[in-house]
Scaffold this motif. Structure first.
Motif, PDB file in Angstrom:
ATOM      1  N   ALA A   7       6.546 -24.448 -10.467  1.00 23.43           N
ATOM      2  CA  ALA A   7       7.780 -24.114 -11.193  1.00 23.43           C
ATOM      3  C   ALA A   7       7.535 -22.957 -12.158  1.00 23.43           C
ATOM      4  CB  ALA A   7       8.308 -25.340 -11.948  1.00 23.43           C
ATOM      5  N   ARG A   8       6.393 -22.965 -12.819  1.00 24.38           N
ATOM      6  CA  ARG A   8       6.076 -21.875 -13.761  1.00 24.38           C
ATOM      7  C   ARG A   8       5.828 -20.557 -13.039  1.00 24.38           C
ATOM      8  NH1 ARG A   8       5.615 -22.076 -19.316  1.00 24.38           N
ATOM      9  NH2 ARG A   8       5.844 -19.888 -18.837  1.00 24.38           N
ATOM     10  N   LEU A   9       5.448 -20.622 -11.758  1.00 20.09           N
ATOM     11  CA  LEU A   9       5.192 -19.419 -10.980  1.00 20.09           C
ATOM     12  C   LEU A   9       6.441 -18.885 -10.286  1.00 20.09           C
ATOM     13  CD1 LEU A   9       1.737 -20.389  -9.458  1.00 20.09           C
ATOM     14  CD2 LEU A   9       2.184 -18.680 -11.237  1.00 20.09           C
ATOM     15  N   ASP A  10       7.519 -19.641 -10.337  1.00 18.23           N
ATOM     16  CA  ASP A  10       8.750 -19.232  -9.664  1.00 18.23           C
ATOM     17  C   ASP A  10       9.211 -17.877 -10.201  1.00 18.23           C
ATOM     18  OD1 ASP A  10      10.921 -19.629  -7.865  1.00 18.23           O
ATOM     19  OD2 ASP A  10      12.186 -20.143  -9.575  1.00 18.23           O
ATOM     20  N   GLY A  11       9.448 -16.931  -9.312  1.00 19.00           N
ATOM     21  CA  GLY A  11       9.916 -15.608  -9.708  1.00 19.00           C
ATOM     22  C   GLY A  11       8.826 -14.677 -10.207  1.00 19.00           C
ATOM     23  N   LEU A  12       7.563 -15.064 -10.088  1.00 17.06           N
ATOM     24  CA  LEU A  12       6.462 -14.223 -10.551  1.00 17.06           C
ATOM     25  C   LEU A  12       6.479 -12.887  -9.814  1.00 17.06           C
ATOM     26  CD1 LEU A  12       3.774 -14.321 -12.318  1.00 17.06           C
ATOM     27  CD2 LEU A  12       2.619 -14.837 -10.159  1.00 17.06           C
ATOM     28  N   TYR A  57       1.595 -10.736 -11.859  1.00 20.90           N
ATOM     29  CA  TYR A  57       0.466 -11.302 -11.108  1.00 20.90           C
ATOM     30  C   TYR A  57      -0.826 -10.538 -11.415  1.00 20.90           C
ATOM     31  CZ  TYR A  57      -1.790 -12.792  -6.616  1.00 20.90           C
ATOM     32  OH  TYR A  57      -2.618 -13.301  -5.631  1.00 20.90           O
ATOM     33  N   LEU A  58      -0.726  -9.211 -11.457  1.00 25.16           N
ATOM     34  CA  LEU A  58      -1.919  -8.376 -11.637  1.00 25.16           C
ATOM     35  C   LEU A  58      -2.058  -7.809 -13.049  1.00 25.16           C
ATOM     36  CD1 LEU A  58      -1.726  -6.501  -8.218  1.00 25.16           C
ATOM     37  CD2 LEU A  58      -3.341  -8.315  -8.872  1.00 25.16           C
ATOM     38  N   ALA A  75       3.807 -13.348  -4.199  1.00 28.87           N
ATOM     39  CA  ALA A  75       4.410 -14.285  -3.236  1.00 28.87           C
ATOM     40  C   ALA A  75       3.359 -14.844  -2.280  1.00 28.87           C
ATOM     41  CB  ALA A  75       5.529 -13.602  -2.455  1.00 28.87           C
ATOM     42  N   GLU A  76       2.492 -13.995  -1.779  1.00 26.95           N
ATOM     43  CA  GLU A  76       1.445 -14.460  -0.857  1.00 26.95           C
ATOM     44  C   GLU A  76       0.424 -15.334  -1.585  1.00 26.95           C
ATOM     45  OE1 GLU A  76       1.143 -10.881   2.399  1.00 26.95           O
ATOM     46  OE2 GLU A  76       0.321 -10.509   0.395  1.00 26.95           O
ATOM     47  N   GLY A  77       0.076 -14.982  -2.815  1.00 23.78           N
ATOM     48  CA  GLY A  77      -0.879 -15.782  -3.589  1.00 23.78           C
ATOM     49  C   GLY A  77      -0.336 -17.171  -3.880  1.00 23.78           C
ATOM     50  N   ILE A  78       0.939 -17.256  -4.243  1.00 26.80           N
ATOM     51  CA  ILE A  78       1.565 -18.558  -4.528  1.00 26.80           C
ATOM     52  C   ILE A  78       1.646 -19.384  -3.251  1.00 26.80           C
ATOM     53  CG2 ILE A  78       3.713 -19.681  -5.261  1.00 26.80           C
ATOM     54  CD1 ILE A  78       4.081 -17.175  -7.139  1.00 26.80           C
ATOM     55  N   ALA A  79       1.985 -18.751  -2.133  1.00 23.54           N
ATOM     56  CA  ALA A  79       2.065 -19.478  -0.861  1.00 23.54           C
ATOM     57  C   ALA A  79       0.698 -20.028  -0.458  1.00 23.54           C
ATOM     58  CB  ALA A  79       2.613 -18.564   0.237  1.00 23.54           C
ATOM     59  N   LEU A  80      -0.349 -19.242  -0.656  1.00 26.10           N
ATOM     60  CA  LEU A  80      -1.687 -19.716  -0.305  1.00 26.10           C
ATOM     61  C   LEU A  80      -2.144 -20.817  -1.262  1.00 26.10           C
ATOM     62  CD1 LEU A  80      -3.943 -19.481   1.707  1.00 26.10           C
ATOM     63  CD2 LEU A  80      -4.845 -17.536   0.395  1.00 26.10           C
ATOM     64  N   LEU A  81      -1.802 -20.702  -2.536  1.00 22.19           N
ATOM     65  CA  LEU A  81      -2.097 -21.773  -3.492  1.00 22.19           C
ATOM     66  C   LEU A  81      -1.442 -23.075  -3.031  1.00 22.19           C
ATOM     67  CD1 LEU A  81      -3.086 -22.936  -6.239  1.00 22.19           C
ATOM     68  CD2 LEU A  81      -0.958 -22.048  -7.228  1.00 22.19           C
ATOM     69  N   ALA A  82      -0.174 -23.008  -2.642  1.00 23.20           N
ATOM     70  CA  ALA A  82       0.538 -24.203  -2.176  1.00 23.20           C
ATOM     71  C   ALA A  82      -0.121 -24.783  -0.916  1.00 23.20           C
ATOM     72  CB  ALA A  82       2.004 -23.872  -1.914  1.00 23.20           C
ATOM     73  N   GLU A  83      -0.582 -23.915  -0.026  1.00 26.33           N
ATOM     74  CA  GLU A  83      -1.270 -24.373   1.192  1.00 26.33           C
ATOM     75  C   GLU A  83      -2.580 -25.082   0.836  1.00 26.33           C
ATOM     76  OE1 GLU A  83      -3.623 -22.113   4.732  1.00 26.33           O
ATOM     77  OE2 GLU A  83      -1.587 -21.386   4.308  1.00 26.33           O
ATOM     78  N   ASP A  84      -3.364 -24.473  -0.043  1.00 27.78           N
ATOM     79  CA  ASP A  84      -4.625 -25.097  -0.473  1.00 27.78           C
ATOM     80  C   ASP A  84      -4.353 -26.430  -1.150  1.00 27.78           C
ATOM     81  OD1 ASP A  84      -6.311 -23.060   0.490  1.00 27.78           O
ATOM     82  OD2 ASP A  84      -6.127 -21.899  -1.359  1.00 27.78           O
TER      83      ASP A  84
END
Length: 185
Positions: free
Chosen positions: A28-33, A38-39, A114-123
């Motif tokens: 939730a805190r990462l939503d819209g990052l 990110y960098l 977006a890709e970093g958050i998606a991979l975090l969710a996968e892990d």
């Protein structure tokens, strides 16, 4: 024949509930990052995720030794990498049939939010599934030789350590977002 959900005892249920709450809070805190957030490097020489020398992938900077003081500051990208790949994906190797990621590949991480958050969710999903499949009786037993040098520790201790990592690094990510969003950049 389709198997129904794995029956879980109270320990597994409570650990999973807490893991889910921690996951939901950080996502939730990462939503819209944005990629800029990110960098964002709030101080010079942050640990971050950078394009590799070959230009085809991004890599997280290596962690310095524990004796480096003060420890380098890190970006949101690096902290998300640490939670996802270094911790949750890294802990997967302690489960039977778990991933064994070659050391050189453990620092690969997306260069976009977006890709970093998606991979975090996968892990996160993979780690959660491992804990769910372990169930109460095995959660409280030592991990054994597969987890050398942590073989005497239980899977419950590993799950709680993962929670600690997510909680404190998730809070750091939230503070960095707050600083960025309030114009301290």
């Amino acid at each position: 024949m389709t198997q129904g959900p794995i029956p879980q005892g109270p320990i597994t249920r409570d650990v999973l509930m807490t893991l889910d709450e921690a996951r939901d809070r950080i996502l939730a805190r990462l939503d819209g990052l944005s990629d800029a957030e990110y960098l964002w490097q709030p101080v010079p020489d942050c640990l971050t995720v950078r394009p590799s020398d070959d230009g085809g992938r991004f890599r997280a900077d290596p962690r310095p030794g524990r004796d480096v003081t003060p420890a380098p500051f890190s970006t949101i990208a690096w902290r998300i990498w640490h939670i996802g790949a270094d911790c949750l994906r890294g802990y997967d190797r302690y489960f039977k049939g778990g991933l064994v990621v070659p050391a050189d590949d453990s620092r690969d991480w997306p260069g976009t939010a977006a890709e970093g958050i998606a991979l975090l969710a996968e892990d996160w999903g993979r780690f959660r599934a491992r804990v769910a499949a372990t169930r109460d009786a095995r959660l409280v037993e030592p991990m054994g030789p597969i987890a050398d040098p942590y073989g005497a520790d239980s899977y419950l201790a590993l799950a709680l350590h993962a929670l600690d990592e997510v909680a404190h690094h998730g809070a750091e990510v939230a503070v960095l977002r707050d600083l960025y969003l309030h114009g301290l950049r």
